[in-house]
Design an enzyme around this catalytic site. Structure first.
Site, PDB file in Angstrom:
ATOM      1  N   ASP A 248       0.835  -1.197   0.000  1.00 47.02           N
ATOM      2  CA  ASP A 248       0.000   0.000   0.000  1.00 47.02           C
ATOM      3  C   ASP A 248       0.874   1.252   0.000  1.00 47.02           C
ATOM      4  O   ASP A 248       0.643   2.192   0.756  1.00 47.02           O
ATOM      5  CB  ASP A 248      -0.943  -0.005   1.203  1.00 47.02           C
ATOM      6  CG  ASP A 248      -2.076   1.009   1.048  1.00 47.02           C
ATOM      7  OD1 ASP A 248      -2.409   1.352  -0.109  1.00 47.02           O
ATOM      8  OD2 ASP A 248      -2.623   1.459   2.067  1.00 47.02           O
ATOM      9  N   LYS A 250       1.822   4.648  -1.128  1.00 51.10           N
ATOM     10  CA  LYS A 250       1.088   5.758  -1.730  1.00 51.10           C
ATOM     11  C   LYS A 250       1.431   7.025  -0.959  1.00 51.10           C
ATOM     12  O   LYS A 250       2.046   6.966   0.121  1.00 51.10           O
ATOM     13  CB  LYS A 250      -0.421   5.491  -1.696  1.00 51.10           C
ATOM     14  CG  LYS A 250      -0.995   5.303  -0.291  1.00 51.10           C
ATOM     15  CD  LYS A 250      -2.496   5.041  -0.359  1.00 51.10           C
ATOM     16  CE  LYS A 250      -3.081   4.828   1.022  1.00 51.10           C
ATOM     17  NZ  LYS A 250      -4.537   4.610   0.972  1.00 51.10           N
ATOM     18  N   ASN A 253       1.025   7.474   2.865  1.00 52.36           N
ATOM     19  CA  ASN A 253       1.809   6.624   3.757  1.00 52.36           C
ATOM     20  C   ASN A 253       3.289   6.998   3.791  1.00 52.36           C
ATOM     21  O   ASN A 253       4.124   6.212   4.231  1.00 52.36           O
ATOM     22  CB  ASN A 253       1.659   5.154   3.354  1.00 52.36           C
ATOM     23  CG  ASN A 253       0.242   4.663   3.559  1.00 52.36           C
ATOM     24  OD1 ASN A 253      -0.521   5.254   4.321  1.00 52.36           O
ATOM     25  ND2 ASN A 253      -0.129   3.596   2.870  1.00 52.36           N
TER      26      ASN A 253
END
Length: 454
Positions: A248, A250, A253
């Site tokens: 994840d 992105k 983050n």
């Protein structure tokens, strides 16, 4: 250049909701699975593990907090006593029952043997500010009593975790965080639980989102993007070397610490893997998903390098390469559309982006026998001394505006002005209140004082 294009999300989330924990949409939200030729994906000889679909709504954090200078505030300490956690809604007939803590003694197999075993619980922290809120609970800025150590405490509701059948993801996040120690990854310091909640105590990183700066600048110069990307590559390489894929990666983050270095966070969808095995889960955020995830072919750690390529493209151009339209259209663009690179980028940047954004996973840069060294040795990174980089000796040209460890200027005021309360929860499912093996105290706490990151 104005703000980059933002794809409207079908499920509006808060800007900070994904920083220390993902906010999954209802599991009924699916992803169309198709091959590039419209046929059903072919079977593979590799072992493929099937997991629940976890598709995150796009909640881009480019629109960040209002720029302001943080005046070091007078420190206000708040203590959340157990009385503050009284249940308001008690459908199971336990009205007035408090969120009584389980034993918060670190388990023997989780910390070095020592006569001075540290006991950590809710009563050991002063709550200062709310700095985030997601689907599972809130994130607080806290201070450990008797010290000047500032942390971010992620408070997760057990009933929500159980309702969404995400217990394994939560346990995996905690387990993975206990195994990671890297200069560009947020560290887990403590974890414990009470009857109704799980608590993760992490480094407090207060430089704001990396891409908040992109919003103001329009795009990054290649020399600055090179340092940021190198730090991300270093962090992801460390994960892969330890058998972990993030899944994840992105903008939401990636944080900046007070010194301007990248800090990778949010391991809610991370997964431990073994070589020659693949996962068949549909998870992540659409704009950053690798083609093999969308096609349902099964994926491995190489999917992370696709996401790194998307992040680099966004740093250099101001927006992801495959956007526009609804979710289905974005998926089709990722799988079928050719990559279009701006002419103003250097040939070295073109080469790296083409390698990372190779649709065929087996041909993608970082997926060969040399692994991450294929990326580190790329000519675009020839100016990077990786040893100095990982020693934090290479300083990015941008340093965020942070006035001390407790400064919250880079967080939305809508969060920092919220009252310091924990939302009420219903009783957990019978027999599932205790998450076995969740309690943790980072061993380094006994050996040395953790260096503050902002």
């Amino acid at each position: 250049m104005g703000p980059p294009d933002v794809v409207p999300s079908e499920h509006v989330e808060f800007d900070f909701s994904d920083v220390f924990g993902p906010s999954p949409t209802p599991t009924s939200t699916g992803v169309n699975v198709f091959a590039s030729d419209g046929s059903t994906p072919a079977a593979s000889d590799d072992i493929v593990y099937t997991e629940p679909a976890v598709i995150l709504a796009r909640s881009h954090s480019l629109v960040g907090p209002t720029a302001l200078v943080c005046q070091s505030p007078r420190l206000r300490k708040h203590i959340l006593h157990e009385a503050d956690l009284e249940l308001v809604e008690c459908p199971s007939g336990v009205e007035g029952e408090q969120d009584k803590p389980f034993s918060c003694v670190a388990e023997e197999h989780e910390v070095p043997s020592s006569e001075n075993v540290e006991r950590v619980g809710l009563e050991d922290f002063d709550f200062l500010k709310v700095v985030g809120q997601g689907a599972f609970g809130k994130v607080f800025q806290v201070m450990k009593k008797g010290t000047s150590e500032i942390y971010a405490m992620k408070v997760v509701r057990k009933d929500t975790i159980l309702e969404k059948n995400h217990s394994e993801y939560m346990k995996a996040e905690r387990d993975i965080l206990t195994k990671i120690d890297h200069p560009f990854i947020v560290q887990l310091r403590y974890s414990f639980q009470t009857k109704y909640r799980l608590y993760l105590v992490l480094d407090f990183v207060n430089g704001g989102h990396l891409f908040y700066q992109l919003y103001h600048q329009g795009l990054f110069r290649e020399d600055l993007a090179r340092i940021y990307t190198a730090e991300i590559v270093s962090a992801v390489s460390h994960l892969h070397a330890n058998g972990i894929m993030h899944r994840d990666l992105k903008p939401e983050n990636i944080l900046l610490d007070a010194d301007g270095h990248v800090m990778l966070t949010d391991f809610g969808l991370a997964k431990e893997f073994e070589e020659n095995t693949r996962s068949n889960s549909l998870c992540g955020t659409i704009e950053y998903m690798a083609p093999e995830i969308i096609q349902g072919k099964g994926h491995d750690k190489v999917a992370d390098w696709w996401s790194v390529g998307i992040l680099l493209f966004e740093m250099l151009t101001g927006k992801p390469p495959f956007i526009g339209g609804n979710r289905d259209k974005i998926q089709q663009k990722i799988v079928k559309d050719k990559l279009k690179l701006p002419a103003y980028l250097t040939s070295e940047a073109h080469s790296l982006l083409k390698g990372l954004l190779q649709k065929e996973a087996s041909k993608r840069l970082g997926g060969g026998p040399a692994g991450s060294n294929e990326i580190k040795n790329h000519k675009w990174f020839k100016l990077i001394n990786w040893r100095k980089l990982e020693a934090r000796e290479i300083q990015p040209s941008f340093k965020p505006n942070v006035a001390g460890k407790i400064c919250v200027a880079n967080f939305e005021e809508r969060w920092t002005s919220m009252p310091l309360t924990v939302s009420p929860v219903a009783s957990p499912v019978a027999g599932s209140g205790n998450f076995s093996g969740f309690t943790y105290v980072k061993p380094s706490v006994f050996l040395q004082k953790p260096s503050p990151l902002g």
